[in-house]
Write a protein that holds these residues in place. Structure first.
Motif, PDB file in Angstrom:
ATOM      1  N   HIS A 237       0.818  -1.220   0.000  1.00  0.00           N
ATOM      2  CA  HIS A 237       0.000   0.000   0.000  1.00  0.00           C
ATOM      3  C   HIS A 237       0.849   1.266   0.000  1.00  0.00           C
ATOM      4  O   HIS A 237       0.410   2.330   0.417  1.00  0.00           O
ATOM      5  CB  HIS A 237      -1.001  -0.050   1.154  1.00  0.00           C
ATOM      6  N   CYS A 247      -7.328   1.349  -5.138  1.00  0.00           N
ATOM      7  CA  CYS A 247      -6.970   0.161  -4.346  1.00  0.00           C
ATOM      8  C   CYS A 247      -8.136  -0.218  -3.420  1.00  0.00           C
ATOM      9  O   CYS A 247      -8.929   0.640  -3.024  1.00  0.00           O
ATOM     10  CB  CYS A 247      -5.720   0.450  -3.526  1.00  0.00           C
ATOM     11  N   CYS A 249      -7.997  -0.727  -0.441  1.00  0.00           N
ATOM     12  CA  CYS A 249      -7.835  -0.097   0.881  1.00  0.00           C
ATOM     13  C   CYS A 249      -8.488   1.273   0.932  1.00  0.00           C
ATOM     14  O   CYS A 249      -8.560   1.893   1.995  1.00  0.00           O
ATOM     15  CB  CYS A 249      -6.355   0.016   1.239  1.00  0.00           C
ATOM     16  N   CYS A 254      -1.871   2.644  -4.993  1.00  0.00           N
ATOM     17  CA  CYS A 254      -1.047   1.703  -4.214  1.00  0.00           C
ATOM     18  C   CYS A 254      -0.255   0.769  -5.138  1.00  0.00           C
ATOM     19  O   CYS A 254      -0.741   0.365  -6.191  1.00  0.00           O
ATOM     20  CB  CYS A 254      -1.918   0.848  -3.295  1.00  0.00           C
TER      21      CYS A 254
HETATM   22 ZN   LIG Z   1      -3.968   0.213  -0.920  1.00  0.00          ZN
END
Ligand SMILES: [Zn+2]
Length: 398
Positions: A237, A247, A249, A254
């Motif tokens: 990340h 991403c 996340c 990332c």
């Molecule tokens: Zn990420």
């Protein structure tokens, strides 16, 4: 002291593989009666077993006691149950306490991507696994999971690629199927511990695993690096400048969006006029065309993040596992060169970047021995929040 001695003895035996009582006592600096007492106790509980070993030359050694009888971690019985929860599938295995030569899973299932109640479906499939796997001799269950895992509290804080696991109490679900202690283990941490168990001489390294995501784990002096937050090794990340990909996340750009399986396939498709390809077609293309810009860029991005980690952590060895190791050797060679270019240590010393197989089950066995057989505090059947023993904070000198 008893527990420390037991733990030291088990670690020593993991390192040696097979040893006599006398060899163990000598290596640990213990008296033979002390080591013998621990050994007897561990044999009685089925943790160790005695085996006949042919002496060199086949002659009696004249050593008092039991010439030719040696000890090893019990490989005759399955004592642990391992579950690996992945993005695509979940796998289950019975494990003995010996170091397996390679990962071997005995039951596999996948949930539909569109599953409305994934936690419930996962539990139903685990019940099928329990019927197939059988056995009531397990000491506990080791559950390998991706994401940010608070192993002390036994829960997942954040899982970029499998969000439903953040809300589900996975340990509780597993306990409903197998009424045993359940320990969550962060998946890359399991890989790093497994690599160390298989290569005890490799004591300090950064492991980076490439697959559905990209994650890492750090081993220092043979133990996972102790850090204040339940997060480490999240190298995937790291943002890559100019990378517009979203991403899981929640961030944009990332590194894992470029070098994960999906990320590489996406770049490969874009480079070949948007045509969708399989992983094996990607591999064949690289074998035929070498490292083209669509591949060099993601590899360089990964190498930059890895080199940054080496520079900050003071490490000089990188172990690469997973999908990149399935590609032609030129891929790892390119990555290794780029890691060296970015590593300060390589300016005057040697930086190693090696490929290795995933040794997840070995890592789970290491955790099982540490936390279920010789825990800091006695294992509880139902690990409550904040009640699980800590892992990775106690340092032993063997
Ligand atoms: Zn990420």
């Amino acid at each position: 002291m008893g527990q420390l001695n037991r733990r030291a003895l088990l670690r020593q035996l993991q390192k040696l593989g097979v040893a006599s009582r006398a060899e163990l006592a000598k290596a640990l600096g213990m008296s033979q009666p002390t080591a013998g007492k621990i050994v007897d106790e561990l044999i009685a509980t089925g943790v160790l077993e005695e085996i006949e070993v042919a002496e060199a030359g086949g002659a009696e050694t004249g050593v008092r006691g039991r010439p030719g009888r040696k000890l090893r971690l019990n490989q005759s019985r399955s004592r642990l149950l391992a579950i690996q929860l992945g993005l695509q599938e979940t796998t289950v295995a019975r494990l003995s306490l010996g170091v397996p030569p390679a990962d071997e899973w005995h039951f596999t299932f996948a949930l539909a991507q569109t599953e409305a109640q994934p936690a419930r479906a996962w539990e139903t499939s685990l019940r099928a696994a329990a019927r197939a796997i059988g056995g009531r001799d397990f000491l506990g269950v080791l559950l390998s999971v991706p994401g940010i895992v608070d192993e002390t509290a036994n829960r997942i804080l954040f899982s970029p690629n499998i969000h439903w696991t953040e809300k589900a109490d996975l340990a509780k679900i597993v306990r409903r199927v197998w009424d045993l202690p359940v320990l969550l283990v962060q998946e890359e941490r399991a890989l790093a511990l497994g690599h160390h168990l298989a290569h005890p001489e490799c004591e300090d390294f950064l492991l980076v695993d490439f697959g559905e995501g990209v994650g890492g784990a750090i081993i220092v002096a043979g133990r996972p690096l102790a850090n204040p937050l339940p997060i480490s090794g999240e190298i995937g990340h790291t943002p890559v400048l100019g990378n517009p990909r979203q991403c899981g996340c929640g961030a944009v750009g990332c590194m894992e969006t470029l070098v994960s399986l999906r990320g590489l396939l996406e770049s490969f498709a874009a480079a070949t006029r948007g045509k969708k390809h399989s992983w094996s077609q990607l591999r064949e293309h690289i074998a035929a065309h070498g490292i083209e810009p669509w591949l060099a860029h993601p590899l360089d991005a990964a190498a930059t993040a890895i080199a940054g980690a080496l520079n900050v952590l003071g490490l000089r060895r990188v172990v690469i596992t997973g999908s990149l190791t399935e590609l032609p050797a030129a891929v790892l060679a390119h990555l290794a060169r780029a890691v060296q270019d970015g590593s300060m240590w390589a300016r005057f010393g040697r930086v190693e970047c090696v490929a290795a197989p995933r040794r997840r089950t070995a890592g789970l066995i290491a955790v099982g021995i540490d936390r279920l057989i010789v825990p800091d505090s006695p294992p509880k059947k139902d690990f409550p929040k904040n009640g699980a023993p800590k892992v990775g904070r106690v340092k032993f000198s063997c």
